[in-house]
Design an enzyme around this catalytic site. Structure first.
Site, PDB file in Angstrom:
ATOM      1  N   HIS A 134       0.868  -1.184   0.000  1.00 30.74           N
ATOM      2  CA  HIS A 134       0.000   0.000   0.000  1.00 30.74           C
ATOM      3  C   HIS A 134       0.905   1.234   0.000  1.00 30.74           C
ATOM      4  O   HIS A 134       2.026   1.181   0.531  1.00 30.74           O
ATOM      5  CB  HIS A 134      -0.838  -0.058   1.282  1.00 30.74           C
ATOM      6  N   ASP A 211       3.099  -4.461   8.024  1.00 28.76           N
ATOM      7  CA  ASP A 211       1.892  -3.658   7.855  1.00 28.76           C
ATOM      8  C   ASP A 211       0.698  -4.607   8.016  1.00 28.76           C
ATOM      9  O   ASP A 211       0.403  -5.399   7.121  1.00 28.76           O
ATOM     10  CB  ASP A 211       1.929  -3.008   6.461  1.00 28.76           C
ATOM     11  N   GLN A 214      -4.562  -4.976   6.912  1.00 30.32           N
ATOM     12  CA  GLN A 214      -5.601  -5.868   6.366  1.00 30.32           C
ATOM     13  C   GLN A 214      -5.624  -7.224   7.051  1.00 30.32           C
ATOM     14  O   GLN A 214      -6.369  -8.108   6.637  1.00 30.32           O
ATOM     15  CB  GLN A 214      -5.376  -6.073   4.852  1.00 30.32           C
ATOM     16  N   LYS A 237     -10.252  -0.612  10.591  1.00 33.09           N
ATOM     17  CA  LYS A 237     -10.407  -1.823   9.766  1.00 33.09           C
ATOM     18  C   LYS A 237     -10.713  -3.033  10.644  1.00 33.09           C
ATOM     19  O   LYS A 237     -10.824  -4.150  10.171  1.00 33.09           O
ATOM     20  CB  LYS A 237      -9.145  -2.050   8.934  1.00 33.09           C
ATOM     21  N   CYS A 375      -4.760   2.426  -3.651  1.00 30.03           N
ATOM     22  CA  CYS A 375      -3.508   2.936  -3.043  1.00 30.03           C
ATOM     23  C   CYS A 375      -2.366   1.946  -3.244  1.00 30.03           C
ATOM     24  O   CYS A 375      -1.543   1.744  -2.337  1.00 30.03           O
ATOM     25  CB  CYS A 375      -3.687   3.249  -1.556  1.00 30.03           C
TER      26      CYS A 375
HETATM   27  N1  PLP Z   1      -1.712  -0.662   4.609  1.00 30.64           N
HETATM   28  C1  PLP Z   1      -2.675  -1.373   4.022  1.00 30.64           C
HETATM   29  C2  PLP Z   1      -2.372  -2.749   3.526  1.00 30.64           C
HETATM   30  C3  PLP Z   1      -3.946  -0.835   3.877  1.00 30.64           C
HETATM   31  O1  PLP Z   1      -4.915  -1.537   3.287  1.00 30.64           O
HETATM   32  C4  PLP Z   1      -4.203   0.466   4.357  1.00 30.64           C
HETATM   33  C5  PLP Z   1      -5.524   1.102   4.175  1.00 30.64           C
HETATM   34  O2  PLP Z   1      -6.266   0.758   3.285  1.00 30.64           O
HETATM   35  C6  PLP Z   1      -3.166   1.154   4.984  1.00 30.64           C
HETATM   36  C7  PLP Z   1      -1.936   0.563   5.090  1.00 30.64           C
HETATM   37  C8  PLP Z   1      -3.373   2.525   5.540  1.00 30.64           C
HETATM   38  O3  PLP Z   1      -4.260   2.487   6.600  1.00 30.64           O
HETATM   39  P1  PLP Z   1      -4.787   3.850   7.277  1.00 30.64           P
HETATM   40  O4  PLP Z   1      -5.277   4.700   6.145  1.00 30.64           O
HETATM   41  O5  PLP Z   1      -5.854   3.397   8.197  1.00 30.64           O
HETATM   42  O6  PLP Z   1      -3.615   4.449   7.975  1.00 30.64           O
END
Ligand code: PLP
Length: 422
Positions: A134, A211, A214, A237, A375
């Protein structure tokens, strides 16, 4: 990706969980239709238990933490500290002092980049990520590379959306200082072998950030079993409010990391000549935190715990198999991302219909999906596509949601004149 027997069983068996009644928003019609909310990868809906916990905090316990001598302030502090302990147990972190509250995954990763990375990395040091990250797990490292002269290396992903271990191994070397990988790809659903990758990275002398944005809502995460040094996730999430998340950081790393933001609550003493800082985790939580959000997060963790992550995982796997079979049966539809190990995310393309148009038509049928690059623009470029349509599941989804998705896609094909018989 799937064993055929499991597929047949999952597509005919009744759903394992029936939880929609706990989520008030799911009973509201959208565009005059029953809502099929399949955009859980973007954010999940909130159960009454979480909504009520936040409400109760403001009605009964609201005060600023750590600063007051009065009863309410101490009470709010206790609730906030209890929320931290709840995240600690949820991730099986050794100590609550290893849990830093953040706004979410993005802020947690930026914290590590700026506080761990910036003072340490020098020109020629390497950061290894994968092609399926992401933007939140790409851009903070790019900024860090610009600031320090470090170099970003990217391990390849194959056409199915699986990490290419050969390039990962080849890129991991003595210059690698940090490996930052996603636990589950938000765009394709691929589950990465985080424990195995962490062991390899440690053997090469690198530290590891996962990370988990998900992953946490869909699988039991145990940071000690994974062995990672940092683990980041977002509450929203995980059925919790927006604006709250957490970073797990190994104590011996956090202790040697400087603050990355200055202000109240993160100091021990302040004088114009010299300021000293509080120990972790307070050192990384400058200013008034999202107290109500932390309490909502703890309520979400309790709720998930009551349902049981193993049951949630089994339920979502059944949804994934059913959706994979049903969508795979639509002529002109191609599933993007067919890794062997996948979480409840299905990305797809429909011949002749742009994902955004598809998303709009599905919305008019009450089916909420996401359309676009998710993203993950480098991943889309690697796959040679501008974006996909994505259905992502949560514990409250059921087979009726998948049926609604399939019917709406068929309707879109009718509108575009691209429907072909099965
Ligand atoms: N990493 C992953 C794999 C994500 O799916 C997301 C959000 O969709 C993020 C990071 C970023 O999360 P946040 O916008 O809640 O900080």
């Amino acid at each position: 990706m799937n064993d055929l027997t499991a597929l047949a069983e999952a597509t005919t068996a009744p759903p394992l969980l029936e939880l929609a009644a706990d989520f008030p928003i799911l009973s509201r019609p959208v565009n005059g239709r029953r809502l099929a909310y399949l955009d859980n990868g973007a954010t999940t809906q909130k159960p009454d238990a979480v909504i009520e916990a936040e409400r109760r905090f403001y009605r009964e316990s609201n005060a600023n933490i750590h600063r007051g001598v009065h009863w309410l302030s101490q009470h709010a502090t206790e609730l906030y500290d209890a929320a931290r302990a709840s995240v600690q147990r949820f991730l099986n972190a050794p100590s609550a002092d290893e849990i830093v509250f953040t706004r979410g995954t993005t802020e947690a990763i930026n914290l590590v980049a700026q506080s761990w990375g910036r003072p340490r990395l020098t020109a020629g040091d390497e950061i290894l990520i994968t092609h399926m990250e992401h933007h939140s797990n790409i851009v903070p490292w790019q900024l860090l590379c610009e600031q320090t002269g470090a170099v970003l290396k990217v391990a390849a992903v194959d056409d199915k959306g699986e990490l290419d271990l050969a390039t990962f191994n080849a890129l991991l070397g003595e210059r690698t200082r940090l490996v930052a990988i996603t636990h589950v790809s938000n765009a394709l659903g691929t589950i990465t072998p985080v424990a195995e990758l962490t062991a390899k990275a440690h053997a090469a002398g690198a530290i590891v950030l996962i990370d988990g944005a998900q992953a946490v809502a869909h699988t039991k995460v145990d940071v000690q079993a994974i062995g990672c040094d940092f683990y980041a996730f977002s509450g929203h999430k995980l059925y919790a409010p927006t604006g709250i998340g957490a970073l797990y950081g190994r104590a011996r790393l956090l202790q040697h990391m400087p603050p990355w933001q200055g202000g109240g609550d993160m100091i021990r003493t302040v004088a114009f000549e010299r300021t000293t800082f509080a120990p972790p985790p307070q050192r990384f939580e400058a200013g008034t935190p999202n107290i109500a959000g932390a309490i909502g997060l703890a309520a979400a963790i309790d709720y998930v715990g009551r349902v049981g992550l193993e049951r949630i995982a089994a339920h979502e796997h059944a949804l994934l198999l059913r959706a994979t079979a049903a969508l795979g049966d639509i002529p002109g539809l191609r599933i993007v991302g067919t890794a062997r190990h996948k979480a409840g995310i299905v990305s797809f393309l429909v011949d002749g219909i742009h994902p955004h148009d598809l998303g709009t038509i599905l919305d008019s049928e009450g089916v909420a999906i996401r359309a676009g690059h998710h993203c993950a623009m480098p991943l889309m470029a690697r796959l040679g596509i501008p974006g996909t349509a994505r259905a992502s599941f949560a514990m409250y989804n059921d087979f009726a949601d998948i049926d609604a998705l399939v019917a709406a896609i068929r309707k879109a094909q009718d509108m575009f004149g691209t429907r072909r018989p099965r």
